[in-house]
Structure formats: C-alpha cells, structure tokens
Design a protein around this motif. Structure first.
Motif, PDB file in Angstrom:
ATOM      1  N   UNK A 206      41.800  68.675  65.012  1.00  0.00           N
ATOM      2  CA  UNK A 206      42.167  69.380  66.243  1.00  0.00           C
ATOM      3  C   UNK A 206      43.679  69.575  66.315  1.00  0.00           C
ATOM      4  N   UNK A 207      44.421  68.534  65.964  1.00  0.00           N
ATOM      5  CA  UNK A 207      45.875  68.634  66.003  1.00  0.00           C
ATOM      6  C   UNK A 207      46.394  69.635  64.969  1.00  0.00           C
ATOM      7  N   UNK A 208      45.781  69.643  63.790  1.00  0.00           N
ATOM      8  CA  UNK A 208      46.192  70.600  62.755  1.00  0.00           C
ATOM      9  C   UNK A 208      45.922  72.028  63.205  1.00  0.00           C
ATOM     10  N   UNK A 209      44.767  72.242  63.839  1.00  0.00           N
ATOM     11  CA  UNK A 209      44.460  73.585  64.330  1.00  0.00           C
ATOM     12  C   UNK A 209      45.470  74.024  65.377  1.00  0.00           C
ATOM     13  N   UNK A 210      45.846  73.105  66.270  1.00  0.00           N
ATOM     14  CA  UNK A 210      46.806  73.443  67.322  1.00  0.00           C
ATOM     15  C   UNK A 210      48.129  73.911  66.732  1.00  0.00           C
ATOM     16  N   UNK A 211      48.484  73.393  65.551  1.00  0.00           N
ATOM     17  CA  UNK A 211      49.747  73.762  64.912  1.00  0.00           C
ATOM     18  C   UNK A 211      49.607  74.941  63.952  1.00  0.00           C
ATOM     19  N   UNK A 212      48.376  75.429  63.755  1.00  0.00           N
ATOM     20  CA  UNK A 212      48.118  76.453  62.749  1.00  0.00           C
ATOM     21  C   UNK A 212      48.275  77.862  63.307  1.00  0.00           C
ATOM     22  N   UNK A 213      48.479  78.796  62.399  1.00  0.00           N
ATOM     23  CA  UNK A 213      48.406  80.216  62.753  1.00  0.00           C
ATOM     24  C   UNK A 213      46.938  80.583  62.886  1.00  0.00           C
ATOM     25  N   UNK A 214      46.574  81.195  63.988  1.00  0.00           N
ATOM     26  CA  UNK A 214      45.170  81.476  64.247  1.00  0.00           C
ATOM     27  C   UNK A 214      44.688  82.646  63.371  1.00  0.00           C
ATOM     28  N   UNK A 215      43.510  82.461  62.781  1.00  0.00           N
ATOM     29  CA  UNK A 215      42.868  83.472  61.931  1.00  0.00           C
ATOM     30  C   UNK A 215      41.480  83.675  62.516  1.00  0.00           C
ATOM     31  N   UNK A 216      41.374  84.546  63.539  1.00  0.00           N
ATOM     32  CA  UNK A 216      40.150  84.559  64.324  1.00  0.00           C
ATOM     33  C   UNK A 216      39.591  85.947  64.589  1.00  0.00           C
ATOM     34  N   UNK A 217      39.967  86.899  63.734  1.00  0.00           N
ATOM     35  CA  UNK A 217      39.312  88.201  63.723  1.00  0.00           C
ATOM     36  C   UNK A 217      39.054  88.570  62.272  1.00  0.00           C
ATOM     37  N   UNK A 218      38.124  89.498  62.065  1.00  0.00           N
ATOM     38  CA  UNK A 218      37.860  89.953  60.695  1.00  0.00           C
ATOM     39  C   UNK A 218      39.117  90.545  60.072  1.00  0.00           C
ATOM     40  N   UNK A 219      39.929  91.201  60.879  1.00  0.00           N
ATOM     41  CA  UNK A 219      41.164  91.782  60.357  1.00  0.00           C
ATOM     42  C   UNK A 219      42.124  90.688  59.882  1.00  0.00           C
ATOM     43  N   UNK A 220      42.176  89.576  60.616  1.00  0.00           N
ATOM     44  CA  UNK A 220      43.015  88.459  60.201  1.00  0.00           C
ATOM     45  C   UNK A 220      42.598  87.935  58.831  1.00  0.00           C
ATOM     46  N   UNK A 221      41.290  87.886  58.588  1.00  0.00           N
ATOM     47  CA  UNK A 221      40.792  87.376  57.314  1.00  0.00           C
ATOM     48  C   UNK A 221      41.008  88.385  56.199  1.00  0.00           C
ATOM     49  N   UNK A 222      40.769  89.653  56.487  1.00  0.00           N
ATOM     50  CA  UNK A 222      40.863  90.684  55.452  1.00  0.00           C
ATOM     51  C   UNK A 222      42.245  90.726  54.806  1.00  0.00           C
ATOM     52  N   UNK A 223      43.288  90.434  55.566  1.00  0.00           N
ATOM     53  CA  UNK A 223      44.639  90.516  55.009  1.00  0.00           C
ATOM     54  C   UNK A 223      45.011  89.279  54.196  1.00  0.00           C
ATOM     55  N   UNK A 224      44.162  88.259  54.195  1.00  0.00           N
ATOM     56  CA  UNK A 224      44.438  87.069  53.392  1.00  0.00           C
ATOM     57  C   UNK A 224      44.100  87.348  51.928  1.00  0.00           C
ATOM     58  N   UNK A 225      45.066  87.200  51.070  1.00  0.00           N
ATOM     59  CA  UNK A 225      44.805  87.370  49.650  1.00  0.00           C
ATOM     60  C   UNK A 225      44.058  86.159  49.114  1.00  0.00           C
ATOM     61  N   UNK A 226      43.346  86.325  48.029  1.00  0.00           N
ATOM     62  CA  UNK A 226      42.648  85.230  47.365  1.00  0.00           C
ATOM     63  C   UNK A 226      43.456  84.833  46.137  1.00  0.00           C
ATOM     64  N   UNK A 227      43.763  83.558  46.010  1.00  0.00           N
ATOM     65  CA  UNK A 227      44.677  83.125  44.960  1.00  0.00           C
ATOM     66  C   UNK A 227      44.056  83.214  43.575  1.00  0.00           C
ATOM     67  N   UNK A 228      42.756  82.933  43.464  1.00  0.00           N
ATOM     68  CA  UNK A 228      42.105  82.936  42.145  1.00  0.00           C
ATOM     69  C   UNK A 228      40.995  83.977  42.140  1.00  0.00           C
ATOM     70  N   UNK A 229      41.266  85.088  41.558  1.00  0.00           N
ATOM     71  CA  UNK A 229      40.281  86.176  41.508  1.00  0.00           C
ATOM     72  C   UNK A 229      39.210  85.837  40.476  1.00  0.00           C
ATOM     73  N   UNK A 230      37.947  86.133  40.862  1.00  0.00           N
ATOM     74  CA  UNK A 230      36.863  85.941  39.914  1.00  0.00           C
ATOM     75  C   UNK A 230      36.516  84.473  39.733  1.00  0.00           C
ATOM     76  N   UNK A 231      35.612  84.202  38.825  1.00  0.00           N
ATOM     77  CA  UNK A 231      35.198  82.817  38.538  1.00  0.00           C
ATOM     78  C   UNK A 231      33.992  82.428  39.348  1.00  0.00           C
ATOM     79  N   UNK A 232      33.106  81.678  38.719  1.00  0.00           N
ATOM     80  CA  UNK A 232      31.878  81.253  39.386  1.00  0.00           C
ATOM     81  C   UNK A 232      32.136  80.015  40.220  1.00  0.00           C
ATOM     82  N   UNK A 233      31.457  79.887  41.354  1.00  0.00           N
ATOM     83  CA  UNK A 233      31.599  78.678  42.163  1.00  0.00           C
ATOM     84  C   UNK A 233      31.198  77.448  41.385  1.00  0.00           C
ATOM     85  N   UNK A 234      31.821  76.297  41.705  1.00  0.00           N
ATOM     86  CA  UNK A 234      31.474  75.038  41.062  1.00  0.00           C
ATOM     87  C   UNK A 234      31.169  73.997  42.119  1.00  0.00           C
TER      88      UNK A 234
END
Length: 234
Positions: A206-234
């Motif tokens: 809860x404390x970490x969330x209070x200090x975090x930048x909120x990511x709470x719309x689809x647009x907020x998520x869409x602009x987040x890049x993915x660090x490791x492209x590709x690869x199968x889940x493990x």
C-alpha cells in the motif's frame, strides 16, 4: 497529530490521515520507516517505545518455509492468490508465468470485492505482463467506487535508485521470490510466509503504491515499453 506530521514533511503534505494514525495506534497497520522517524522526533522517544506493539508479534514467532524449485514456488504463489479474500498485493515487473497471471485475473473476476494492488518497479520485462495489465484494466475500473472503495490499484516506481522487490501477499500468506538456488538466469526459489508477515507486506505494498506513478488506464499501459521482446514464458 496529522497537522504536526505535515509541518515536519517537505512540501507540507505527508499523505497521512487520521484513520492511518488510528491504525498505527491500534496496531492494525505498520508505520513506515519515514513516519517512524517523524513520530520519534515529535514524541522524543525511541522506536522501541512507540512501535513495540506493532513489532512484538513478529519476534514471538515466525512462519517461514523455503521453496526450493519452480514447482514449489509456483504452487505457493497460486495458493496465495487463490486464498486471497480481502486484499492481494503483487510487487515486481518480471512476472511471466501465464498460469500465475491467469489466477490473479480469475481471483478478481470471482471476487469483486477483492482489493488488488500491482506495483511495478520499472517497465515490464515481458510482453505477457504487459498484456496482463491491460486485462486487469478491462476487468476492473480503478475509478469505480460502486462497492464503496477502490478495488484496483496499479502503479509504477520510476525511481531507478529504489531497490527492486518482488512478492505476492494476501491477508493469509505471502511468497517472496529469491535468487535461484541453481541458476543465475531464473527466479525459481522463494520463501513462504505466514499471516503475520503477510500483513506487514500488505502495508508495504500500500505504501509503495502511494508513492508510485499511477498506471490506471489502457493508454497508461500502452505507452509502457517492454524490456525483453519475445521469448516464451517460464
């Protein structure tokens, strides 16, 4: 007390509320390190004098279990998610186990009143987590208060100096992944914790969330890049 804490906080606003102070006094919630220092200065007393009622249970007994291998770790993570009834906190940006992420989505679907926190430390490492975040936002609207409270909280810690951390906690138990006991490439080991320790980790989330930048719309998520492209889940 809230006014006094605010006066001693840079910018004049600590985020502390009267209900938070009440929770600290009654031992329902854990006072963070920063607020502990402020309260010690206000009362001119050491931490042991002010916070022993919050900490004594952890010194009385501790329920720890080593999870030495991915099957044990995955089973404990799934059990934590499936057993959550009031609150589920998940920390970290490296999740890529599809079954684990699907279990979180199922828990939110089956239990509308379950309050969920997901706090990332930096960008998601894998596409499967990016897609999971989008599905969470399709399942729940963070702006919805139809049950009287906000039930989905998604945030991202941008501060690169902040230590990255990983855990999954409910009001019943918690799991903290640790570096692999067999490989430098994987997270396939962990520590299982009981309800006392889990309650402290819920406050941590809860404390970490209070200090975090909120990511709470689809647009907020869409602009987040993915660090490791590709690869199968493990």
């Amino acid at each position: 007390m809230v006014e006094e804490i605010d006066l001693r906080t840079p910018g004049g606003h600590s985020g502390v509320t009267p209900s938070m102070v009440s929770g600290w006094e009654l031992g329902r919630h854990t006072t963070s390190i920063g607020h502990r220092a402020t309260l010690c200065a206000i009362y001119e007393l050491p931490p042991d004098a002010l916070f022993a009622h919050q900490d004594h249970k952890l010194t009385q007994r501790s329920t720890l279990k080593l999870l030495a291998g991915f099957p044990s770790l995955q089973q404990a993570l799934l059990a934590t998610v499936q057993g959550a009834r009031e609150c589920l906190v998940v920390m970290g940006s490296r999740s890529r186990d599809a079954d684990y992420l699907a279990a979180i989505e199922m828990a939110l679907t089956e239990r509308p009143a379950l309050i969920h926190y997901r706090v990332l430390f930096g960008l998601p490492h894998h596409q499967v987590l990016h897609e999971h975040l989008l599905r969470l936002l399709r399942l729940r609207d963070p702006a919805d208060r139809s049950l009287g409270v906000k039930t989905l909280h998604v945030g991202l810690i941008d501060d690169v100096a902040a230590p990255e951390r990983f855990f999954c906690a409910s009001e019943r138990q918690a799991v903290v992944p640790i570096p692999s006991l067999t490989s430098h490439e994987a997270f396939d080991s962990g520590i299982a914790l009981g309800a006392l320790e889990a309650a402290r980790l819920l406050d941590h989330g809860r404390q970490a969330y209070a200090a975090a930048r909120k990511v709470e719309t689809a647009q907020d998520v869409e602009v987040l890049d993915v660090l490791r492209k590709g690869g199968a889940p493990a």
